[in-house]
Design a protein around this motif. Structure first.
Motif, PDB file in Angstrom:
ATOM      1  N   LYS A  18      24.884 106.637  67.351  1.00 47.50           N
ATOM      2  CA  LYS A  18      26.009 105.956  68.123  1.00 47.50           C
ATOM      3  C   LYS A  18      26.982 106.631  69.118  1.00 47.50           C
ATOM      4  O   LYS A  18      26.572 105.988  71.199  1.00 47.50           O
ATOM      5  CB  LYS A  18      26.745 104.972  67.111  1.00 47.50           C
ATOM      6  N   GLY A  19      27.196 107.410  68.923  1.00 37.53           N
ATOM      7  CA  GLY A  19      27.320 107.839  70.574  1.00 37.53           C
ATOM      8  C   GLY A  19      26.086 108.458  71.839  1.00 37.53           C
ATOM      9  O   GLY A  19      27.063 108.444  72.335  1.00 37.53           O
ATOM     10  N   ALA A  20      25.677 109.041  71.057  1.00 34.67           N
ATOM     11  CA  ALA A  20      24.423 109.073  72.265  1.00 34.67           C
ATOM     12  C   ALA A  20      24.240 108.161  73.438  1.00 34.67           C
ATOM     13  O   ALA A  20      23.831 107.922  74.172  1.00 34.67           O
ATOM     14  CB  ALA A  20      23.138 110.648  71.799  1.00 34.67           C
ATOM     15  N   LYS A  21      24.053 106.913  72.129  1.00 33.54           N
ATOM     16  CA  LYS A  21      23.861 105.735  72.895  1.00 33.54           C
ATOM     17  C   LYS A  21      24.288 105.414  73.820  1.00 33.54           C
ATOM     18  O   LYS A  21      24.236 104.633  74.595  1.00 33.54           O
ATOM     19  CB  LYS A  21      22.589 105.086  71.900  1.00 33.54           C
ATOM     20  N   GLU A  22      25.379 104.696  73.329  1.00 31.95           N
ATOM     21  CA  GLU A  22      27.147 103.844  73.730  1.00 31.95           C
ATOM     22  C   GLU A  22      27.806 105.109  75.158  1.00 31.95           C
ATOM     23  O   GLU A  22      27.827 103.846  75.119  1.00 31.95           O
ATOM     24  CB  GLU A  22      27.573 103.447  72.237  1.00 31.95           C
ATOM     25  N   VAL A  23      27.035 106.233  74.384  1.00 34.40           N
ATOM     26  CA  VAL A  23      28.547 107.001  75.800  1.00 34.40           C
ATOM     27  C   VAL A  23      28.085 107.889  76.766  1.00 34.40           C
ATOM     28  O   VAL A  23      28.195 107.805  77.705  1.00 34.40           O
ATOM     29  CB  VAL A  23      29.455 107.679  74.670  1.00 34.40           C
ATOM     30  N   VAL A  24      26.666 109.189  75.973  1.00 34.87           N
ATOM     31  CA  VAL A  24      26.809 109.725  76.751  1.00 34.87           C
ATOM     32  C   VAL A  24      25.373 109.615  77.773  1.00 34.87           C
ATOM     33  O   VAL A  24      25.574 109.691  78.457  1.00 34.87           O
ATOM     34  CB  VAL A  24      26.049 111.202  75.542  1.00 34.87           C
ATOM     35  N   ALA A  25      24.604 108.635  76.815  1.00 36.81           N
ATOM     36  CA  ALA A  25      23.415 108.172  78.138  1.00 36.81           C
ATOM     37  C   ALA A  25      23.713 107.820  78.691  1.00 36.81           C
ATOM     38  O   ALA A  25      23.179 107.534  79.975  1.00 36.81           O
ATOM     39  CB  ALA A  25      21.873 108.018  76.780  1.00 36.81           C
ATOM     40  N   PRO A  26      24.384 105.768  78.451  1.00 46.74           N
ATOM     41  CA  PRO A  26      24.912 105.580  79.981  1.00 46.74           C
ATOM     42  C   PRO A  26      25.234 106.346  80.819  1.00 46.74           C
ATOM     43  O   PRO A  26      25.641 106.518  82.218  1.00 46.74           O
ATOM     44  CB  PRO A  26      25.287 104.263  79.630  1.00 46.74           C
ATOM     45  N   PHE A  27      26.818 107.732  80.348  1.00 46.66           N
ATOM     46  CA  PHE A  27      27.335 107.998  81.821  1.00 46.66           C
ATOM     47  C   PHE A  27      26.216 109.653  82.285  1.00 46.66           C
ATOM     48  O   PHE A  27      26.622 109.846  83.357  1.00 46.66           O
ATOM     49  CB  PHE A  27      27.849 108.710  80.284  1.00 46.66           C
ATOM     50  N   THR A  28      25.428 110.021  81.513  1.00 44.73           N
ATOM     51  CA  THR A  28      24.427 110.921  82.352  1.00 44.73           C
ATOM     52  C   THR A  28      23.525 109.995  83.130  1.00 44.73           C
ATOM     53  O   THR A  28      23.011 110.916  84.073  1.00 44.73           O
ATOM     54  CB  THR A  28      24.120 111.922  81.097  1.00 44.73           C
TER      55      THR A  28
END
Length: 380
Positions: free
Chosen positions: A194-204
């Motif tokens: 959830k954190g990787a798909k919704e926060v980290v991936a879109p941010f980076t």
């Protein structure tokens, strides 16, 4: 909690949840004002870090060409005479900084980051003064119920930030090693996903997913070149007996390829593999370091010793040669640490590989078509 729950539990999810819960408890203990100061201090720390990273990156981009030009102008060469340890260290570092752009950029970046961050801390500390001191102190005494509840809420925000940072680190691990057991386990955590798909991936964006692996492979290749430079410096002084032997062995060679092949056969047939050295390392953790002269005198060694001896003899015969490290096929379906050589043939205008260690095992290991199937160089 029964054994089934323990075996099916994903501890990545547990750790992420614990990070948030602990931060929430810490926030409640500090109270509203203490938690707010702590949150502001964390935000300030993050801001200083980001600004320092950006400034250091730009500074390294500007200073790296200047450093290259300065080092090139000094005309530092690898001397062909005995050197002290510190002289070897200086020559290795100076020539590597000059010749390897990623190493040069990385060192300048790290130095700039430390300097810029310390300067920013001094500036921020001077501006905030008492606020930073109060935030570092942390507590206001026993908080009231309302203050504790508000502090817990603020602490949960801090915890979420910490959890996201941890997810970002795990995201990098799964990106660099996508087929590893660790990556599979990490991706099995629903909280991580959830954190990787919704926060980290879109941010980076594609910075981590596509550019980081490419950058990492470039670093690996440059690291292999730095190891090569280390051996060039350590083995620059070729003893006279090795020089005489190299010239005698290659006397019948008319081309670079003929000389390189004669040396390959000589080293491969004259040196015996030192199984006692291997056992000492594998069973006792004892590594017997030896020079090319030791290998030449004792006629014993392991792959790195074969390769270093071949390199100094090839240089004595006027050939350009490298010591290459990586993985070699073990004959049992796996690969293990190994070393071999690459030699430059002027008539072919190409670097070709050879493995004098494997000469005694049979077969042709002087630039065979299948060489890359059994040898994987570092950074490949």
């Amino acid at each position: 909690m029964n054994m089934t729950m323990l075996t099916t539990m994903n501890f990545i999810s547990v750790v992420l949840a614990v990070v948030v819960i602990v931060s929430m408890v810490q926030g409640a203990a500090r109270g509203a004002s203490g938690s707010m100061r702590h949150l502001l201090l964390s935000v300030m720390e993050g801001a200083v870090t980001l600004v320092s990273l950006f400034a250091a990156w730009k500074g390294a981009e500007l200073l790296s060409p200047v450093a290259e030009g300065w080092l090139t102008a000094r005309q530092i060469e690898i001397p062909a005479e005995p050197m002290s340890f510190f002289r070897q260290l200086y020559v290795t570092l100076a020539t590597s900084m000059r010749d390897f752009p990623l190493l040069r950029f990385g060192i300048i970046f790290l130095l700039a980051y430390v300097v810029v961050k310390q300067l920013l801390y001094r500036i921020v500390d001077g501006i905030t003064g008492r606020a930073l001191a109060a935030a570092a102190a942390g507590r206001d005494g026993a908080p009231s119920f309302i203050s504790a509840a508000a502090g817990g809420a603020i602490g949960s925000i801090t915890g979420l930030g910490r959890a996201i940072m941890l997810i970002a680190v795990l995201f990098i691990v799964t990106t660099l090693f996508p087929h590893s057991p660790a990556a599979s386990y990490i991706e099995g955590s629903q909280l991580y996903q959830k954190g990787a798909k919704e926060v980290v991936a879109p941010f980076t964006g594609d910075l981590i997913a596509s550019k980081l692996p490419v950058f990492t492979r470039a670093v690996e290749r440059e690291f292999a070149n730095i190891l090569q430079r280390k051996y060039e410096v350590i083995d620059a002084n070729v003893p006279t007996d090795i020089t005489a032997a190299a010239k005698e062995v290659t006397a019948a060679g008319k081309t670079d390829e003929e000389k390189a092949r004669l040396l390959y056969k000589w080293v491969g047939s004259r040196i015996q593999y030192d199984w006692d050295k291997v056992r000492d390392y594998e069973e006792k953790g004892i590594w017997h370091e030896q020079t090319p002269e030791d290998t030449f005198t004792t006629r014993k060694g392991v792959c790195i010793d074969y390769s270093r001896l071949y390199a100094v003899m090839a240089r004595a015969a006027g050939l350009d040669v490298k010591v290459v490290t990586g993985l070699g096929y073990d004959g049992q379906g796996g690969y293990g640490p190994h070393a071999w050589n690459e030699v430059y043939l002027k008539e072919k205008n190409a670097w070709i590989p050879l493995d004098s260690t494997w000469y005694s095992s049979g077969g042709n290991w002087f630039n065979p078509p299948s060489f890359a199937q059994t040898h994987i160089r570092d950074g490949a």
